[in-house]
Design a protein around this motif. Structure first.
Motif, PDB file in Angstrom:
ATOM      1  N   ASP A 180      23.466   5.635  32.372  1.00 47.63           N
ATOM      2  CA  ASP A 180      24.140   6.425  33.395  1.00 47.63           C
ATOM      3  C   ASP A 180      25.201   5.549  34.070  1.00 47.63           C
ATOM      4  OD1 ASP A 180      24.080   7.393  36.513  1.00 47.63           O
ATOM      5  OD2 ASP A 180      23.750   9.058  35.112  1.00 47.63           O
ATOM      6  N   PRO A 181      26.381   6.102  34.387  1.00 43.16           N
ATOM      7  CA  PRO A 181      27.435   5.301  35.025  1.00 43.16           C
ATOM      8  C   PRO A 181      26.965   4.582  36.292  1.00 43.16           C
ATOM      9  CG  PRO A 181      28.319   7.427  34.385  1.00 43.16           C
ATOM     10  CD  PRO A 181      26.836   7.465  34.103  1.00 43.16           C
ATOM     11  N   GLU A 182      26.020   5.171  37.005  1.00 47.39           N
ATOM     12  CA  GLU A 182      25.491   4.559  38.222  1.00 47.39           C
ATOM     13  C   GLU A 182      24.710   3.274  37.912  1.00 47.39           C
ATOM     14  OE1 GLU A 182      21.729   5.766  40.860  1.00 47.39           O
ATOM     15  OE2 GLU A 182      23.322   7.254  40.877  1.00 47.39           O
ATOM     16  N   ASP A 183      24.179   3.165  36.705  1.00 42.61           N
ATOM     17  CA  ASP A 183      23.315   2.050  36.344  1.00 42.61           C
ATOM     18  C   ASP A 183      24.009   0.934  35.558  1.00 42.61           C
ATOM     19  OD1 ASP A 183      21.000   3.123  37.522  1.00 42.61           O
ATOM     20  OD2 ASP A 183      20.656   4.400  35.773  1.00 42.61           O
ATOM     21  N   VAL A 184      25.274   1.091  35.255  1.00 40.52           N
ATOM     22  CA  VAL A 184      25.978   0.088  34.462  1.00 40.52           C
ATOM     23  C   VAL A 184      25.939  -1.281  35.138  1.00 40.52           C
ATOM     24  CG1 VAL A 184      28.226  -0.601  33.537  1.00 40.52           C
ATOM     25  CG2 VAL A 184      27.476   1.747  33.317  1.00 40.52           C
ATOM     26  N   GLY A 185      26.153  -1.323  36.434  1.00 38.83           N
ATOM     27  CA  GLY A 185      26.132  -2.585  37.166  1.00 38.83           C
ATOM     28  C   GLY A 185      24.785  -3.270  37.104  1.00 38.83           C
ATOM     29  N   ARG A 186      23.718  -2.487  37.131  1.00 38.90           N
ATOM     30  CA  ARG A 186      22.377  -3.061  37.039  1.00 38.90           C
ATOM     31  C   ARG A 186      22.137  -3.703  35.682  1.00 38.90           C
ATOM     32  NH1 ARG A 186      18.777  -1.586  40.907  1.00 38.90           N
ATOM     33  NH2 ARG A 186      19.361   0.087  42.290  1.00 38.90           N
ATOM     34  N   VAL A 187      22.645  -3.078  34.631  1.00 35.13           N
ATOM     35  CA  VAL A 187      22.430  -3.592  33.281  1.00 35.13           C
ATOM     36  C   VAL A 187      23.288  -4.827  33.017  1.00 35.13           C
ATOM     37  CG1 VAL A 187      22.660  -3.051  30.824  1.00 35.13           C
ATOM     38  CG2 VAL A 187      21.726  -1.351  32.385  1.00 35.13           C
ATOM     39  N   ILE A 188      24.498  -4.825  33.528  1.00 33.91           N
ATOM     40  CA  ILE A 188      25.389  -5.969  33.311  1.00 33.91           C
ATOM     41  C   ILE A 188      25.010  -7.120  34.236  1.00 33.91           C
ATOM     42  CG2 ILE A 188      27.768  -6.784  33.464  1.00 33.91           C
ATOM     43  CD1 ILE A 188      28.617  -3.969  32.564  1.00 33.91           C
ATOM     44  N   GLY A 189      24.738  -6.836  35.497  1.00 39.57           N
ATOM     45  CA  GLY A 189      24.347  -7.877  36.439  1.00 39.57           C
ATOM     46  C   GLY A 189      25.545  -8.659  36.949  1.00 39.57           C
ATOM     47  N   ARG A 190      25.285  -9.545  37.888  1.00 42.82           N
ATOM     48  CA  ARG A 190      26.368 -10.369  38.427  1.00 42.82           C
ATOM     49  C   ARG A 190      26.900 -11.304  37.373  1.00 42.82           C
ATOM     50  NH1 ARG A 190      25.531 -11.655  44.752  1.00 42.82           N
ATOM     51  NH2 ARG A 190      25.083  -9.500  45.178  1.00 42.82           N
ATOM     52  N   ARG A 191      28.209 -11.263  37.228  1.00 44.08           N
ATOM     53  CA  ARG A 191      28.898 -12.102  36.248  1.00 44.08           C
ATOM     54  C   ARG A 191      28.332 -11.948  34.847  1.00 44.08           C
ATOM     55  NH1 ARG A 191      31.452 -17.117  39.069  1.00 44.08           N
ATOM     56  NH2 ARG A 191      31.460 -16.407  41.205  1.00 44.08           N
ATOM     57  N   GLY A 192      27.718 -10.803  34.564  1.00 40.86           N
ATOM     58  CA  GLY A 192      27.183 -10.530  33.245  1.00 40.86           C
ATOM     59  C   GLY A 192      25.871 -11.218  32.940  1.00 40.86           C
ATOM     60  N   ALA A 193      25.204 -11.726  33.966  1.00 41.92           N
ATOM     61  CA  ALA A 193      23.978 -12.504  33.751  1.00 41.92           C
ATOM     62  C   ALA A 193      22.851 -11.673  33.145  1.00 41.92           C
ATOM     63  CB  ALA A 193      23.526 -13.129  35.062  1.00 41.92           C
ATOM     64  N   THR A 194      22.675 -10.450  33.621  1.00 42.58           N
ATOM     65  CA  THR A 194      21.588  -9.621  33.102  1.00 42.58           C
ATOM     66  C   THR A 194      21.852  -9.247  31.649  1.00 42.58           C
ATOM     67  OG1 THR A 194      21.216  -8.751  35.315  1.00 42.58           O
ATOM     68  CG2 THR A 194      20.231  -7.531  33.499  1.00 42.58           C
ATOM     69  N   ALA A 195      23.067  -8.838  31.348  1.00 47.82           N
ATOM     70  CA  ALA A 195      23.409  -8.491  29.965  1.00 47.82           C
ATOM     71  C   ALA A 195      23.243  -9.695  29.053  1.00 47.82           C
ATOM     72  CB  ALA A 195      24.844  -7.959  29.895  1.00 47.82           C
ATOM     73  N   GLN A 196      23.643 -10.853  29.520  1.00 49.50           N
ATOM     74  CA  GLN A 196      23.506 -12.067  28.711  1.00 49.50           C
ATOM     75  C   GLN A 196      22.036 -12.401  28.487  1.00 49.50           C
ATOM     76  OE1 GLN A 196      26.056 -13.534  27.148  1.00 49.50           O
ATOM     77  NE2 GLN A 196      24.466 -14.659  26.096  1.00 49.50           N
ATOM     78  N   SER A 197      21.210 -12.179  29.482  1.00 49.49           N
ATOM     79  CA  SER A 197      19.776 -12.418  29.331  1.00 49.49           C
ATOM     80  C   SER A 197      19.157 -11.470  28.311  1.00 49.49           C
ATOM     81  CB  SER A 197      19.064 -12.254  30.675  1.00 49.49           C
ATOM     82  OG  SER A 197      19.525 -13.212  31.583  1.00 49.49           O
ATOM     83  N   ILE A 198      19.564 -10.207  28.343  1.00 46.60           N
ATOM     84  CA  ILE A 198      19.066  -9.249  27.355  1.00 46.60           C
ATOM     85  C   ILE A 198      19.500  -9.682  25.959  1.00 46.60           C
ATOM     86  CG2 ILE A 198      19.192  -6.858  26.550  1.00 46.60           C
ATOM     87  CD1 ILE A 198      19.595  -6.050  29.517  1.00 46.60           C
ATOM     88  N   ARG A 199      20.740 -10.131  25.828  1.00 50.65           N
ATOM     89  CA  ARG A 199      21.233 -10.604  24.526  1.00 50.65           C
ATOM     90  C   ARG A 199      20.453 -11.828  24.047  1.00 50.65           C
ATOM     91  NH1 ARG A 199      26.407  -9.005  26.955  1.00 50.65           N
ATOM     92  NH2 ARG A 199      27.159  -7.226  25.754  1.00 50.65           N
ATOM     93  N   THR A 200      20.096 -12.718  24.965  1.00 52.40           N
ATOM     94  CA  THR A 200      19.316 -13.907  24.605  1.00 52.40           C
ATOM     95  C   THR A 200      17.935 -13.501  24.095  1.00 52.40           C
ATOM     96  OG1 THR A 200      20.502 -15.242  26.228  1.00 52.40           O
ATOM     97  CG2 THR A 200      18.373 -16.085  25.465  1.00 52.40           C
ATOM     98  N   LEU A 201      17.279 -12.574  24.793  1.00 48.91           N
ATOM     99  CA  LEU A 201      15.980 -12.089  24.341  1.00 48.91           C
ATOM    100  C   LEU A 201      16.087 -11.398  22.981  1.00 48.91           C
ATOM    101  CD1 LEU A 201      14.608 -10.657  27.703  1.00 48.91           C
ATOM    102  CD2 LEU A 201      13.770 -12.669  26.471  1.00 48.91           C
ATOM    103  N   LEU A 202      17.161 -10.663  22.797  1.00 53.67           N
ATOM    104  CA  LEU A 202      17.393  -9.980  21.518  1.00 53.67           C
ATOM    105  C   LEU A 202      17.614 -10.993  20.397  1.00 53.67           C
ATOM    106  CD1 LEU A 202      17.481  -7.092  20.568  1.00 53.67           C
ATOM    107  CD2 LEU A 202      19.919  -7.055  21.041  1.00 53.67           C
ATOM    108  N   ARG A 203      18.299 -12.082  20.715  1.00 53.07           N
ATOM    109  CA  ARG A 203      18.519 -13.149  19.735  1.00 53.07           C
ATOM    110  C   ARG A 203      17.183 -13.792  19.337  1.00 53.07           C
ATOM    111  NH1 ARG A 203      23.378 -15.564  21.444  1.00 53.07           N
ATOM    112  NH2 ARG A 203      22.225 -15.803  23.345  1.00 53.07           N
ATOM    113  N   ALA A 204      16.285 -13.949  20.320  1.00 55.52           N
ATOM    114  CA  ALA A 204      14.958 -14.495  20.031  1.00 55.52           C
ATOM    115  C   ALA A 204      14.175 -13.551  19.114  1.00 55.52           C
ATOM    116  CB  ALA A 204      14.187 -14.734  21.328  1.00 55.52           C
ATOM    117  N   LEU A 205      14.282 -12.253  19.359  1.00 56.19           N
ATOM    118  CA  LEU A 205      13.642 -11.272  18.485  1.00 56.19           C
ATOM    119  C   LEU A 205      14.232 -11.359  17.086  1.00 56.19           C
ATOM    120  CD1 LEU A 205      11.653  -8.848  18.305  1.00 56.19           C
ATOM    121  CD2 LEU A 205      13.620  -7.390  18.812  1.00 56.19           C
ATOM    122  N   GLY A 206      15.543 -11.570  17.019  1.00 59.51           N
ATOM    123  CA  GLY A 206      16.205 -11.698  15.725  1.00 59.51           C
ATOM    124  C   GLY A 206      15.739 -12.914  14.956  1.00 59.51           C
ATOM    125  N   THR A 207      15.463 -13.992  15.649  1.00 64.72           N
ATOM    126  CA  THR A 207      14.947 -15.196  15.007  1.00 64.72           C
ATOM    127  C   THR A 207      13.584 -14.908  14.387  1.00 64.72           C
ATOM    128  OG1 THR A 207      16.115 -16.581  16.592  1.00 64.72           O
ATOM    129  CG2 THR A 207      14.308 -17.604  15.388  1.00 64.72           C
TER     130      THR A 207
END
Length: 127
Positions: free
Chosen positions: A41-68
């Motif tokens: 939802d457009p209202e939730d985009v900021g929550r998913v991205i986080g400050r300076r993209g920190a939350t999105a980067q954390s999700i990507r890091t966890l996803l990379r671990a799953l990929g490993t």
């Protein structure tokens, strides 16, 4: 039917957002690996991205671990469409705002004037 990677991202994102029913994850496989396109939802985009993209980067890091663990390469793309048009991020950094940008917005602000005066006083100190 969703795969383990989709369920993983969906679980994380749904705990972060206010509108979990609007979380949608599409999966595509190409020569670069698995691409997960996340839409919220457009209202939730900021929550998913986080400050300076920190939350999105954390999700990507966890996803990379799953990929490993699964011998796969995952990429997460956050895509959203709102009333103003479309919005998309692929993990690239957002241009930082400069001090001048903030000064232009609040040139007449009392807080700005007081802060400048305090900084000028600090410049005069001999430390």
């Amino acid at each position: 039917m969703s795969t383990i990677d989709q369920q993983f991202v969906e679980y994380i994102v749904k705990t972060l957002v206010n509108n979990p029913d609007k979380v949608n994850i599409e999966r595509a496989i190409d020569e670069k690996g698995v691409l997960l396109s996340l839409s919220v939802d457009p209202e939730d985009v900021g929550r998913v991205i986080g400050r300076r993209g920190a939350t999105a980067q954390s999700i990507r890091t966890l996803l990379r671990a799953l990929g490993t663990k699964n011998d796969a390469r995952y990429n997460l793309k956050i895509v959203n469409t709102d009333e103003n048009g479309s919005f998309e991020t692929t993990g690239e950094p957002v241009a930082a705002r400069t001090v001048e940008d903030y000064e232009e917005e609040s040139e007449d602000s009392t807080l700005t004037k007081n802060t400048r005066a305090e900084l000028a006083d600090l410049d005069d100190l001999d430390i």
